[in-house]
Design a protein around this motif. Structure first.
Motif, PDB file in Angstrom:
ATOM      1  N   PRO A 127       0.834  -1.206   0.000  1.00 22.78           N
ATOM      2  CA  PRO A 127       0.000   0.000   0.000  1.00 22.78           C
ATOM      3  C   PRO A 127       0.864   1.250   0.000  1.00 22.78           C
ATOM      4  O   PRO A 127       2.066   1.211   0.262  1.00 22.78           O
ATOM      5  N   ASP A 128       0.257   2.364  -0.297  1.00 22.65           N
ATOM      6  CA  ASP A 128       0.951   3.642  -0.298  1.00 22.65           C
ATOM      7  C   ASP A 128       1.363   3.997   1.133  1.00 22.65           C
ATOM      8  O   ASP A 128       0.517   4.181   2.012  1.00 22.65           O
ATOM      9  N   ALA A 129       2.669   4.078   1.361  1.00 17.86           N
ATOM     10  CA  ALA A 129       3.172   4.343   2.718  1.00 17.86           C
ATOM     11  C   ALA A 129       3.132   5.809   3.088  1.00 17.86           C
ATOM     12  O   ALA A 129       3.352   6.165   4.254  1.00 17.86           O
ATOM     13  N   ARG A 130       2.845   6.684   2.137  1.00 19.20           N
ATOM     14  CA  ARG A 130       2.943   8.115   2.406  1.00 19.20           C
ATOM     15  C   ARG A 130       1.833   8.654   3.319  1.00 19.20           C
ATOM     16  O   ARG A 130       2.138   9.377   4.288  1.00 19.20           O
ATOM     17  N   PRO A 131       0.548   8.358   3.062  1.00 18.31           N
ATOM     18  CA  PRO A 131      -0.496   8.938   3.931  1.00 18.31           C
ATOM     19  C   PRO A 131      -0.354   8.596   5.406  1.00 18.31           C
ATOM     20  O   PRO A 131      -0.492   9.500   6.251  1.00 18.31           O
ATOM     21  N   PRO A 132      -0.061   7.335   5.786  1.00 19.11           N
ATOM     22  CA  PRO A 132       0.099   7.067   7.215  1.00 19.11           C
ATOM     23  C   PRO A 132       1.239   7.856   7.854  1.00 19.11           C
ATOM     24  O   PRO A 132       1.131   8.315   8.988  1.00 19.11           O
ATOM     25  N   LEU A 133       2.345   8.037   7.122  1.00 11.50           N
ATOM     26  CA  LEU A 133       3.456   8.813   7.661  1.00 11.50           C
ATOM     27  C   LEU A 133       3.075  10.278   7.825  1.00 11.50           C
ATOM     28  O   LEU A 133       3.432  10.926   8.816  1.00 11.50           O
ATOM     29  N   GLN A 134       2.324  10.791   6.863  1.00  9.14           N
ATOM     30  CA  GLN A 134       1.896  12.185   6.947  1.00  9.14           C
ATOM     31  C   GLN A 134       0.910  12.397   8.092  1.00  9.14           C
ATOM     32  O   GLN A 134       0.970  13.397   8.815  1.00  9.14           O
ATOM     33  N   GLU A 135       0.013  11.429   8.280  1.00  5.79           N
ATOM     34  CA  GLU A 135      -1.000  11.568   9.323  1.00  5.79           C
ATOM     35  C   GLU A 135      -0.410  11.385  10.714  1.00  5.79           C
ATOM     36  O   GLU A 135      -0.774  12.095  11.661  1.00  5.79           O
ATOM     37  N   SER A 136       0.523  10.415  10.862  1.00  3.98           N
ATOM     38  CA  SER A 136       1.064  10.102  12.186  1.00  3.98           C
ATOM     39  C   SER A 136       2.150  11.075  12.624  1.00  3.98           C
ATOM     40  O   SER A 136       2.262  11.396  13.805  1.00  3.98           O
TER      41      SER A 136
END
Length: 456
Positions: free
Chosen positions: A267-276
């Motif tokens: 999956p795209d790892a970018r959104p979780p890193l941006q959100e967390s």
């Protein structure tokens, strides 16, 4: 230790008692401030882990390490042997003022368990022990496979004793595969399996121009150590993150076809890193595929900290006498840490920066990667599908580092990292946590994995 009620041997056990016992075990271990970087409570924590293992029938041997005791435990009999690797040391809790709960008190809130080591790595350890208890209950108090458990207290300072220990105890550590110390679950409940780790080189760059700080007016005629360190760092990589040191990529092992295929399902790892973490962007505006490719297969250079001169309120017109920067390189298979240091020295010299000193920190690690087609790996993936009811997310290599290389080199085993972390788990940071549901799922996976290995 009070044992949970045993389920009938012909039916799957109710795992709730084992999960609850695991949470109590975790509270005991989190309360022990086993910070290896500061040498805090390491023998005491080794004692506590020994008691937990011996209560479940493990024979535990204790060996001295450079920083902390190494434990080697063994129990069970069967056609297959599983090697488990964990560690009981943790990172410092600082900055402690950013914790919302006491760092060394396991605290349950909003469906999560908070505390230093709740995830890395005490939570992983006790979730596996809970699975061992459940399997024993299902089999009348016996383990239907042999388990060898290697637990150290030096992982957070680079495992300086472990490679030598593994090489010396190769015969004692023979197994059909190794269950590695970490793992995670995605936001939508999919198990995240890692089959490798990057290597690491931790260094300090130092520069001095005088024995004492000087008046800043002398900047007209005397060079500045922070400027020279800035030049050194700027010369080592470009704006996209690619390392600029000549020869750095010469020995990089390219990913296999199976490795590349595994990226397709990530999956795209970018959104979780941006959100967390509030990440504001990615190097080179990398898309989802490029983020996955770099995280799994590309080496990297990171600046951990830059220090020197005046940093308090207001101004102080000073030319610092010295300064230093801490950096690390994350490496991929076939890169040699010692060669990376040699290449860096040659690069700095070629840049006219021979006065920038390189100081090696902690123990270096080689990278390691297991074959996704290995039967042991496939058994772990099947157990993940069974216990989570979803297709696993497979990372051919995690972005982090650890002492996996010596297991693959000396023991010839495949290693699988599967565990209970989460993208918002804040490992190594304030408010480290695991989700309670992931802890329970980790116990369920452990039962499925151990049972599958015992049937092979």
């Amino acid at each position: 230790m009070t044992q949970p009620d045993r389920a009938p041997s012909d039916s799957a056990p109710d795992l709730t008692p084992f999960t609850e016992q695991g949470k109590r075990d975790l509270a005991v271990l989190v309360a022990l401030e086993s910070v290896s970087a500061q040498g805090r409570m390491l023998p005491e924590t080794a004692d506590a882990v020994t008691r937990l293992l011996e209560a479940e029938g493990f024979t535990v041997q204790r060996f001295p390490g450079q920083v902390a005791p190494i434990l080697l435990a063994e129990a069970g009999e069967g056609p297959r042997t599983l090697l488990i690797y964990n560690h009981y040391d943790v990172q410092p809790e600082t900055p402690s003022e950013l914790w919302n709960t006491p760092p060394f008190v396991l605290t349950e809130a909003n469906g999560r368990l908070y505390g230093r080591g709740a995830s890395d790595d005490k939570g992983e350890l006790v979730s596996r022990l809970a699975a061992v208890r459940a399997v024993k209950a299902r089999h009348g108090g016996t383990l239907p496979l042999k388990i060898k458990w290697l637990i150290e207290g030096e992982e957070e300072v680079g495992s300086p004793s472990l490679a030598g220990f593994v090489a010396e105890h190769t015969a004692d550590l023979q197994a059909d595969g190794c269950w590695w110390e970490f793992g995670s679950v995605s936001e939508d409940g999919r198990p995240v399996v890692s089959l490798g780790l990057k290597g690491i080189v931790c260094l300090e760059l130092r520069c001095a121009v005088a024995d004492s700080d000087l008046h800043s007016s002398l900047g007209a005629v005397i060079d500045n150590p922070l400027y020279r360190l800035s030049r050194a760092i700027a010369s080592m990589r470009d704006d996209s993150g690619r390392v600029s040191i000549p020869g750095f990529y010469d020995s990089v092992r390219p990913p296999s076809g199976a490795d590349l295929k595994a990226l397709e399902s990530l999956p795209d790892a970018r959104p979780p890193l941006q959100e967390s973490y509030g990440v504001r962007g990615f190097l080179g505006n990398a898309d989802a595929h490029e983020v996955s490719r770099r995280s799994n297969f590309e080496p990297a250079l990171n600046v951990n900290g830059f220090h020197g001169g005046y940093g308090d309120a207001g101004s102080k017109t000073v030319l610092p006498a010295s300064g230093f920067a801490k950096i690390d390189f994350r490496l991929v298979p076939d890169q040699d840490p010692a060669e990376v240091v040699r290449l860096l020295r040659a690069h700095l010299d070629a840049q006219g920066l021979s006065d920038v000193e390189i100081v090696e920190l902690e123990s270096h690690e080689h990278a390691a990667r297991s074959d996704v087609a290995h039967p042991f790996v496939q058994t772990a993936l099947a157990a993940a599908r069974e216990s989570y009811g979803q297709e696993p997310i497979i990372h051919p290599s995690a972005g982090g580092s650890g002492p996996m290389h010596s297991f693959i080199e000396h023991l010839g085993v495949a290693c699988v990292a599967m565990g209970i972390g989460n993208v918002g788990g804040r490992v190594h940071a304030p408010n480290e946590n695991i989700r309670v549901e992931d802890f329970a799922s980790g116990v369920k996976f452990g039962v499925a994995f151990l049972e599958a290995l015992s049937r092979e």
